[in-house]
Design an enzyme around this catalytic site. Structure first.
Site, mmCIF file in Angstrom:
data_model
loop_
_atom_site.group_PDB
_atom_site.id
_atom_site.type_symbol
_atom_site.label_atom_id
_atom_site.label_comp_id
_atom_site.label_asym_id
_atom_site.label_seq_id
_atom_site.Cartn_x
_atom_site.Cartn_y
_atom_site.Cartn_z
ATOM 1 N N SER A 1 50.036 36.416 40.727
ATOM 2 C CA SER A 1 49.957 36.961 42.170
ATOM 3 C C SER A 1 48.525 36.234 42.837
ATOM 4 O O SER A 1 47.806 35.493 42.021
ATOM 5 C CB SER A 1 49.253 38.322 41.875
ATOM 6 O OG SER A 1 48.889 38.881 43.295
ATOM 7 N N ASP B 1 50.516 36.566 32.905
ATOM 8 C CA ASP B 1 50.384 37.719 33.472
ATOM 9 C C ASP B 1 50.784 39.281 32.846
ATOM 10 O O ASP B 1 51.777 38.996 32.236
ATOM 11 C CB ASP B 1 50.796 37.786 35.003
ATOM 12 C CG ASP B 1 49.870 38.574 36.071
ATOM 13 O OD1 ASP B 1 49.664 37.729 37.037
ATOM 14 O OD2 ASP B 1 49.946 39.668 35.893
ATOM 15 N N VAL C 1 45.105 39.566 29.023
ATOM 16 C CA VAL C 1 43.977 38.679 28.885
ATOM 17 C C VAL C 1 43.015 39.232 27.692
ATOM 18 O O VAL C 1 42.318 38.465 27.092
ATOM 19 C CB VAL C 1 43.225 38.144 29.715
ATOM 20 C CG1 VAL C 1 44.145 37.247 30.887
ATOM 21 C CG2 VAL C 1 42.914 39.305 30.541
ATOM 22 N N CYS D 1 42.284 33.136 35.960
ATOM 23 C CA CYS D 1 42.327 34.016 37.534
ATOM 24 C C CYS D 1 42.774 35.633 37.225
ATOM 25 O O CYS D 1 42.307 36.250 37.976
ATOM 26 C CB CYS D 1 43.444 33.553 38.450
ATOM 27 S SG CYS D 1 42.913 32.097 39.162
ATOM 28 N N SER E 1 33.180 35.436 41.406
ATOM 29 C CA SER E 1 33.185 36.006 42.843
ATOM 30 C C SER E 1 31.640 35.990 43.423
ATOM 31 O O SER E 1 30.534 35.915 42.692
ATOM 32 C CB SER E 1 33.496 37.372 42.886
ATOM 33 O OG SER E 1 33.330 37.997 44.109
ATOM 34 N N TYR F 1 32.062 45.286 38.445
ATOM 35 C CA TYR F 1 32.730 44.075 39.051
ATOM 36 C C TYR F 1 31.541 43.042 39.064
ATOM 37 O O TYR F 1 31.697 41.797 38.469
ATOM 38 C CB TYR F 1 33.256 44.338 40.520
ATOM 39 C CG TYR F 1 34.134 43.236 40.988
ATOM 40 C CD1 TYR F 1 35.404 42.863 40.326
ATOM 41 C CD2 TYR F 1 33.415 42.430 42.232
ATOM 42 C CE1 TYR F 1 36.195 41.759 40.772
ATOM 43 C CE2 TYR F 1 34.455 41.275 42.451
ATOM 44 C CZ TYR F 1 35.538 40.861 42.174
ATOM 45 O OH TYR F 1 36.222 39.820 42.330
ATOM 46 N N LYS G 1 31.193 39.677 36.877
ATOM 47 C CA LYS G 1 31.531 38.258 37.414
ATOM 48 C C LYS G 1 30.213 37.309 37.244
ATOM 49 O O LYS G 1 30.387 36.221 37.011
ATOM 50 C CB LYS G 1 31.847 38.343 39.069
ATOM 51 C CG LYS G 1 33.119 38.996 39.256
ATOM 52 C CD LYS G 1 34.345 38.155 38.700
ATOM 53 C CE LYS G 1 35.693 38.638 38.858
ATOM 54 N NZ LYS G 1 36.782 37.704 38.430
ATOM 55 N N THR H 1 44.746 37.975 49.776
ATOM 56 C CA THR H 1 45.499 37.997 48.536
ATOM 57 C C THR H 1 46.285 39.337 48.573
ATOM 58 O O THR H 1 45.607 40.092 49.328
ATOM 59 C CB THR H 1 44.816 37.791 47.262
ATOM 60 O OG1 THR H 1 44.119 38.906 47.175
ATOM 61 C CG2 THR H 1 44.167 36.492 47.265
HETATM 62 N N1 LIG Z 1 40.936 37.892 46.813
HETATM 63 C C1 LIG Z 1 39.595 37.750 46.844
HETATM 64 O O1 LIG Z 1 39.061 37.658 47.728
HETATM 65 C C2 LIG Z 1 38.754 37.384 45.765
HETATM 66 C C3 LIG Z 1 37.400 37.384 45.851
HETATM 67 C C4 LIG Z 1 36.645 37.097 44.740
HETATM 68 C C5 LIG Z 1 37.158 36.905 43.428
HETATM 69 N N2 LIG Z 1 38.310 37.222 43.245
HETATM 70 C C6 LIG Z 1 38.770 37.115 41.968
HETATM 71 O O2 LIG Z 1 39.840 36.202 41.813
HETATM 72 C C7 LIG Z 1 40.983 36.433 40.877
HETATM 73 C C8 LIG Z 1 42.390 36.796 41.369
HETATM 74 O O3 LIG Z 1 42.157 37.771 42.413
HETATM 75 P P1 LIG Z 1 43.644 37.950 43.450
HETATM 76 O O4 LIG Z 1 42.871 38.266 44.681
HETATM 77 O O5 LIG Z 1 44.364 36.826 43.218
HETATM 78 O O6 LIG Z 1 43.992 39.192 42.757
HETATM 79 P P2 LIG Z 1 45.527 39.727 42.562
HETATM 80 O O7 LIG Z 1 45.449 41.156 42.200
HETATM 81 O O8 LIG Z 1 46.312 39.259 43.522
HETATM 82 O O9 LIG Z 1 45.895 39.007 41.173
HETATM 83 C C9 LIG Z 1 45.360 39.438 39.855
HETATM 84 C C10 LIG Z 1 46.469 39.119 38.875
HETATM 85 O O10 LIG Z 1 46.075 39.350 37.511
HETATM 86 C C11 LIG Z 1 46.748 40.094 36.891
HETATM 87 N N3 LIG Z 1 45.842 40.757 35.887
HETATM 88 C C12 LIG Z 1 44.934 41.914 35.997
HETATM 89 N N4 LIG Z 1 44.555 42.291 34.747
HETATM 90 C C13 LIG Z 1 45.213 41.630 33.775
HETATM 91 C C14 LIG Z 1 45.145 41.567 32.393
HETATM 92 N N5 LIG Z 1 44.326 42.517 31.804
HETATM 93 N N6 LIG Z 1 46.011 40.702 31.680
HETATM 94 C C15 LIG Z 1 46.838 39.791 32.455
HETATM 95 N N7 LIG Z 1 46.854 39.672 33.720
HETATM 96 C C16 LIG Z 1 46.242 40.464 34.517
HETATM 97 C C17 LIG Z 1 47.384 41.106 37.756
HETATM 98 O O11 LIG Z 1 48.656 41.317 37.099
HETATM 99 C C18 LIG Z 1 47.514 40.072 38.894
HETATM 100 O O12 LIG Z 1 48.748 39.236 38.908
HETATM 101 C C19 LIG Z 1 40.230 38.006 40.173
HETATM 102 O O13 LIG Z 1 39.453 37.728 39.094
HETATM 103 C C20 LIG Z 1 39.294 38.512 41.219
HETATM 104 O O14 LIG Z 1 38.402 39.088 40.934
HETATM 105 C C21 LIG Z 1 39.199 37.228 44.493
#
Ligand SMILES: NC(=O)c1ccc[n+]([C@@H]2O[C@H](COP(=O)([O-])OP(=O)(O)OC[C@H]3O[C@@H](n4cnc5c(N)ncnc54)[C@H](O)[C@@H]3O)[C@@H](O)[C@H]2O)c1
Length: 252
Positions: A15, A36, A58, A84, A145, A158, A162, A193
């Protein structure tokens, strides 16, 4: 390191930012392993990129070891790990719902920080057994983040998780330097996302309007392209890079 024919593992690759990174690295000719806990999404992205789907959590030593072994059987030992996988969760320390539950705090730390370290260490263990290509063996990229620096109200767990990822980046790079493995972290701002796609158009616009320039939410492909650059630039090591259009999050 060039990505052509290199085996890559991407946690959370089913994702959002992880899937975008998988696409960007596949476009460079990498062999993609999508880790995932969401099996359907892992399979979807892996099928699209002719990669391998690895259903694992993970935080589990056993499941990540098994995922690494399965990917290795298909692609050989991976040289790039992209962490990720992550979860959010918002609550005040003391608020309308009472005191912040310790279990919830521990769960977020467990997935975002300990899960990152679990994958990093088991990946490095395998990578250390193969020969370098030129001056390096491989690369690890973590996802923090901007909340690591400017955690907002309700983001205590959170932001702490991070902040931990930012904190481990330099010592991990130092620890793994003798193995010729680089470690960097990306600290994204606000990216569009599935996490944010659930918001109304209006809420998304208002979030995007907080970004100084460009005044919009980030595109996951922009995240993927920085990840590719980190792999390709051998001098980049031990660093956390903000990718955020100069946003500095307000308290709320
Ligand atoms: N989207 C943003 O604006 C943003 C901003 C800052 C940080 N982030 C960080 O980026 C990363 C990805 O975020 P995203 O927006 O793509 O989120 P998302 O929810 O679209 O994707 C996260 C993925 O991680 C998987 N996941 C969650 N827990 C898991 C586990 N225990 N084992 C295996 N897989 C697991 C989920 O199934 C999902 O597919 C995250 O670490 C998030 O904290 C995102």
């Amino acid at each position: 390191m060039q990505l052509k024919d290199v085996a890559v593992l991407i946690t959370g690759g089913g994702s959002g930012l992880g899937a975008a990174t998988a696409r960007a690295m596949a476009a460079k000719g990498a062999k993609i392993g999508v880790i995932d806990q969401n099996k359907d999404n892992a399979e979807k992205v892996a099928a699209e990129l002719k990669g391998v789907a690895l259903h694992a959590d993970v935080t589990s030593e056993e499941q990540i070891k098994a995922a690494i072994a399965k990917a290795e059987a298909a692609h050989g030992v991976a040289r790039v790990l992209m962490n990720c996988a992550g979860i959010g969760g918002s609550q005040r320390i003391v608020g309308r719902d009472g005191v912040y539950p310790l279990e919830k705090f521990a769960r977020i730390i467990n997935v975002n920080l300990i899960g990152t370290f679990n994958c990093l260490r088991l990946f490095a263990e395998r990578l250390a057994t193969i020969e370098p290509i030129g001056e390096e063996r491989g690369v690890i990229i973590n996802t923090a983040s901007v909340a690591a620096y400017e955690g907002q109200i309700g983001q205590i767990a959170y932001a702490a998780s991070k902040g931990g990822v930012v904190g481990l980046t330099l010592p991990a790079a130092r620890d793994l330097a003798s193995q010729k493995i680089r470690v960097n972290t990306i600290a994204p701002g606000l990216f569009l996302t599935p996490l944010l796609m659930g918001l109304s158009e209006e809420a998304r616009k208002s979030l995007g309007a907080q970004v100084p320039h460009p005044t919009r939410l980030g595109d996951a492909a922009e995240y993927g392209s920085l990840a590719v650059h980190i792999v390709e630039n051998a001098m980049l090591n031990g660093e956390t890079i903000r990718l955020d259009g100069a946003i500095r999050m307000a308290p709320r």
